[in-house]
Design an enzyme around this catalytic site. Structure first.
Site, mmCIF file in Angstrom:
data_model
loop_
_atom_site.group_PDB
_atom_site.id
_atom_site.type_symbol
_atom_site.label_atom_id
_atom_site.label_comp_id
_atom_site.label_asym_id
_atom_site.label_seq_id
_atom_site.Cartn_x
_atom_site.Cartn_y
_atom_site.Cartn_z
ATOM 1 C CG HIS A 55 43.447 53.727 87.887
ATOM 2 N ND1 HIS A 55 42.907 54.123 86.678
ATOM 3 C CD2 HIS A 55 42.401 53.515 88.716
ATOM 4 C CE1 HIS A 55 41.591 54.139 86.790
ATOM 5 N NE2 HIS A 55 41.250 53.783 88.010
ATOM 6 C CG HIS A 104 36.455 50.540 84.119
ATOM 7 N ND1 HIS A 104 35.907 49.299 84.319
ATOM 8 C CD2 HIS A 104 37.048 50.857 85.304
ATOM 9 C CE1 HIS A 104 36.146 48.882 85.555
ATOM 10 N NE2 HIS A 104 36.835 49.818 86.168
#
Length: 757
Positions: A55, A104
């Site tokens: 990420h 998200h």
């Protein structure tokens, strides 16, 4: 006396550390040891583990993302490009706009409300960190099957989280999408975007420069929520058997973020800030290492000075915590007192936790011990880079050969009418008012277009009417059939949507959502999509200013459809000349722009009527898209178009339905007959209504402007066919069917509320 834990680490090389539990691979842990020349301390291991996560480090995607720089088109508008918190473009009159889209996804599946809410909070802080005042947000969403029980858990929570956080911040939600597909079951995509406005001279960057300058942490206290949250959670395939990969999701406080916004903007206005970084994924590990590595010196941090919500937190937990509503600023010593006074005024906790040094090391201390001593660049920028193997999947040829053209078509006008109603009532084509009504779309008073318009638009300057528009689009079904073309179709649709509103497309941000990069088939999809998007942006002259990559969106072996979401930002000189989608005045002439072909691969019709996915997606002609956009922008600017709506999912009949219902006026349509430029027969009513050929739009032209408009289209070589008139209280396709607007509205608007009741 200062104890040196890093020295102790060098003296005890055989101490076992939990590198695997923190998400590092064995070779990555060995690389950390090689970089340091010793084993890491526990705190250093914590930092490397989150910063080298997928990420944060983009370790599987970097080799492909380089194309966005290598193929970047020349752009006079680009002020800040890839590499900062968000891209910045010049929109004229001394104004600049920053915008970005991020994901998200996994946190929003684990805890829908907080996952989505903190997604909004995080993207807004990226905008603040560039020096801009946030002015709007957008929310591209992908959920599992609309009738699946878990969708009823995830979707309401996500929508409530986005609305709750954004509404409390006082930011209008002006755009986005909601798509349902079984491939997203267990892996919903919650992408969030934001736009901010500033003057050119107000741009700020994430760097710590100036020896002796102070590092100030301000905002919320640091807690145990979200320790390793997004950074680890988004870097591993979902597996219910691995609870260690499900850390606590961050908890948001929008009222604290609102104070943070105003506090930060006041500090900017008084020129108090040398560099700034928000604390998002990887928390303090990210903020300190990125500020130091982007600056001209080193940094010394006293971790004991970090304000805590939980006094039992270990230094590793403090460094990994992703507690929300926090930022780090670099401030000259003489200005610290004033900075702290502004924070106190806004009731924002602020603490000096360190200073910029004249060395090149990031040193962090805890209880008098040096627990971190690293080259900050090795943490923030020099993580592993993988050239993952990729290969076109064995099933791709069979999927493309399964042509949607073979599917049974309606044989009668009654069947055609029935399929129109079924299409416009299907979850993906139905009204999303159930979602958007939970968002404040007009707060601040500068929103001029919002859902369900083609793009959202906000006024930037009251004096001149200068404004910006943004659209986000992506079609995972198209990308599954052909990821290269699918990415370009997403770009084209977003570009077209901005132009349909009357704005000139300027720049791109993206959110690239894919399965596991360890699967060669997924990696091929990713590589092709990036190549397609880079080539497309180069051809359209719209540089990619930044974005996000979200990988590991799969459960076990089941990956989502490759889903590149593309945001296009455009500028309009005067928002009073914007073009809505609504047919609002009787007598307006309805024109279809562009060519229609028999293109049904991945179409809404093939999905809704036949539950089919196969064949090839529509062909992409980016030069035609550019021409169409120029016509739409010129027509809007010169008063030749009263309404415009792009043709995409659901084709012509979907666009007509939405334009009629938006304006409360019917339309009488006579479908074009004959042969298109390419020699394809387009007279067939079914093809005309349901085809999803790209590069098309439907417009409403005042009778007084018809000649001028058609002359413009003819001179530029854009096919323009008059197909009807705005009239009555029904959508009538002459010779085929008529559907009263009351019946059409009931079909279009009842679906989502019924599914979620």
């Amino acid at each position: 006396m200062t104890l040196d834990t890093t020295k102790h680490a060098a003296e005890t090389p055989d101490v076992e550390l939990p590198w695997a539990e923190l998400g590092l691979k064995e070779d990555e842990y060995l690389r950390v040891r090689e970089v340091l020349g010793r084993r890491p301390t526990g705190a250093e291991l914590a930092m490397y583990s989150v910063m080298w996560s997928e990420h944060c480090s983009y370790k599987s995607s970097k080799v492909h993302l380089r194309q966005f720089g290598e193929k970047a088109p020349a752009s006079d508008a680009l002020l800040v490009g890839i590499g900062e918190n968000a891209g910045v473009v010049d929109i004229g009159q001394g104004y600049a706009v920053t915008f970005k889209v991020e994901s998200h996804n996994h946190p929003s599946y684990v805890e829908p409300y907080q996952g989505a809410a903190t997604g909004v909070g995080g993207i807004v802080r990226d905008i603040i960190a560039m020096g801009a005042r946030p002015v709007a947000v957008v929310d591209p969403l992908r959920m599992g099957a609309a009738d699946h029980p878990d969708t009823k858990r995830v979707l309401p929570g996500v929508v409530a989280g986005i609305g709750g956080y954004g509404n409390c911040l006082g930011l209008p939600n002006i755009g986005g999408e909601l798509v349902f597909d079984a491939c997203y079951q267990g892996n919903p995509l919650v992408n969030a975007g934001a736009i901010g406005v500033m003057r050119h001279e107000d741009i700020h960057l994430a760097k710590a420069s100036g020896t002796g300058n102070k590092v100030i942490l301000y905002g919320a206290r640091t807690g145990g929520d979200g320790i390793g949250g997004a950074s680890i959670l988004a870097s591993e395939t979902f597996d219910d058997a691995k609870p260690s990969k499900r850390p606590a999701v961050q908890v948001g406080d929008p009222f604290q973020e609102k104070l943070l916004i105003e506090c930060t903007l006041e500090a900017f206005a008084e020129k108090l800030v040398v560099g700034i970084q928000d604390l998002g994924a990887a928390g303090l590990s990210c903020a300190t290492s990125e500020l130091a590595s982007n600056g001209s010196g080193g940094m010394r941090v006293e971790l004991d000075d970090v304000p805590l919500r939980d006094s039992t937190l270990s230094p590793e937990e403090i460094l990994m915590s992703e507690s929300q509503e926090r930022m780090c600023a670099v401030v000259e010593p003489a200005k610290v007192e004033r900075f702290l006074a502004i924070c106190e005024k806004w009731d924002v906790i602020a603490t000096v936790i360190g200073e910029v040094t004249d060395g090149d090391r990031l040193e962090i201390f805890w209880h008098g011990e040096k627990i971190v001593d690293v080259d900050p660049r090795t943490v923030a920028h020099d993580g592993p880079v993988y050239e993952r193997p990729y290969a076109r999947p064995a099933w791709q040829d069979a999927l493309q050969a399964d042509d949607a053209g073979k599917l049974p078509r309606p044989a009668t006008s009654d069947e055609l009418r029935e399929q129109v109603l079924k299409l416009v009532a299907s979850p993906n084509q139905a009204s999303k008012a159930w979602v958007t009504d939970q968002y404040d779309r007009i707060v601040q008073g500068n929103t001029v277009l919002a859902q369900p318009e083609d793009s959202g638009m906000v006024r930037v300057s009251e004096d001149t009417g200068l404004g910006v528009a943004i659209a986000t689009d992506g079609n995972g079904r198209f990308a599954k059939l052909d990821p290269y073309a699918g990415a370009q179709l997403a770009l084209a649709e977003s570009y077209r949507n901005v132009a349909a509103a009357g704005a000139k497309p300027l720049a791109v941000s993206d959110c690239l959502n894919f399965g596991s990069p360890e699967d060669p088939a997924v990696m091929w999809q990713f590589a092709e999509a990036v190549r397609g998007l880079a080539d497309g942006c180069q051809q359209l002259g719209t540089p990619v200013t930044g974005g996000n990559v979200s990988l590991y969106n799969q459960t076990g072996d089941a990956a989502i459809h490759p889903t590149p979401v593309v945001a296009v930002l455009g500028v309009i000189d005067d928002v009073n000349r914007r073009t809505p989608i609504a047919f609002a005045t009787e007598g307006q002439l309805v024109y279809l722009l562009g060519e229609t072909r028999e293109e049904f691969g991945g179409s809404a019709w093939s999905q809704v009527i036949h539950d089919h996915l196969g064949g090839l997606p529509p062909k992409v002609d980016l030069e035609r898209e550019r021409l169409l956009a120029e016509i739409l922008v010129s027509g809007s600017r010169d008063g030749m178009i009263d309404a415009a709506h792009d043709l995409s999912d659901g084709g012509l009949v979907q666009a007509l339905t939405e334009s009629c219902l938006r304006g409360g006026k019917g339309a009488r349509i006579v479908l074009p007959e004959g042969v298109s430029e390419s020699g394809t027969v387009v007279g067939d009513a079914f093809v005309a209504l349901f085809s999803e050929s790209a590069g098309r739009a439907v417009v409403a032209v005042p009778r007084s402007e018809e000649l001028r408009f058609t002359d413009m289209c003819g001179a530029r070589g854009l096919p323009a066919a008059r197909i009807g008139v705005v009239d009555g209280d029904a959508l009538e396709v002459q010779g085929q069917f008529s559907i009263p607007l009351t019946e059409l509205r009931q079909a279009h608007e009842a679906t989502i509320p019924a599914l979620l009741a």
